[in-house]
Design an enzyme around this catalytic site. Sequence first.
Site: not given
Ligand code: KIV
Length: 275
Positions: A44-45, A83, A113, A115, A182
């Site tokens: 989600d970056s 994510d 993934k 959090e 992280e």
């Molecule tokens: O969204 C992302 O790129 C991440 C990484 C920083 C692990 O969650």
Amino acid sequence: MKNTAVTFREAKQKGLRQTMVTAYDYSTAKLVDASDINAILVGDSLGNVILGYEDTVSVTMEDMIHHSAAVARGAKNTLIVTDMPFMSYQTSVYDAVVNAGRLMKEGRANAVKLEGGVKVAEHIRAIVDAGIPVCAHIGMTPQSVNAFGGFKVQGKGEAAAQQLLDDARAVQEAGAFAVVLECVPAPLAKRVTEMLDIPTIGIGAGPDCDAQVLVNQDMLGMFSDYVPKFVRRFADVGTIMTNAYNDYHKAVCDGTFPAPEHCFKMDETVLSKLY
Ligand code: KIV
């Protein structure tokens, strides 16, 4: 051979280091797929480096599905972990399973993934029970930036370090196949890595994690809004791109592009008949 959540997890038992990099589009996914990298994170970056948001809070399920499906069309052998965006799983265990399912069905992810640690262990268990591999993410969890009061290293004090260990145990017990650590102190990440059977994937967590992950735009020097301390630039692609744009502009202005080899021909007699 296709990398899977199972091969990723088994690599720890074999003592093999693993690598993961983010990708958000088809052509980058193809390039990663042709490399030695083991896993792609459709992170989600993308909210930061693709959409230009300040944080990941505004990223939607539709954003993640759109980019995950593009990556899946490009990467045939690399494990694709996508994510779950903010508020797609925190709201309820039911929402977590439904939205994880959408990322698999519509986004063609191989795993999801999310959090959090102890607080989302029940959600992880339910998603895993639905047949979907889950990668957990603890330590500095960017979706909680407003609760943290900024992007800060986590786990420095005794209570916070103990919480990190508890979170790590909880996600493993819930069935996660791996866990991202992280922005945690390197000695604490080492302790977690030694404690768990599942692989740890470090980002700002030192060299002793079983795997490492970096954001593609950071490691290639394509994003300069800010560069976190833990990033190494493995290439300066940003400068290469800017130079190429300038070369293109110059060639158009001085008339050297397009050249004859870039042009389509036609019969001159056709032209001569036109009025
Ligand atoms: O969204 C992302 O790129 C991440 C990484 C920083 C692990 O969650």
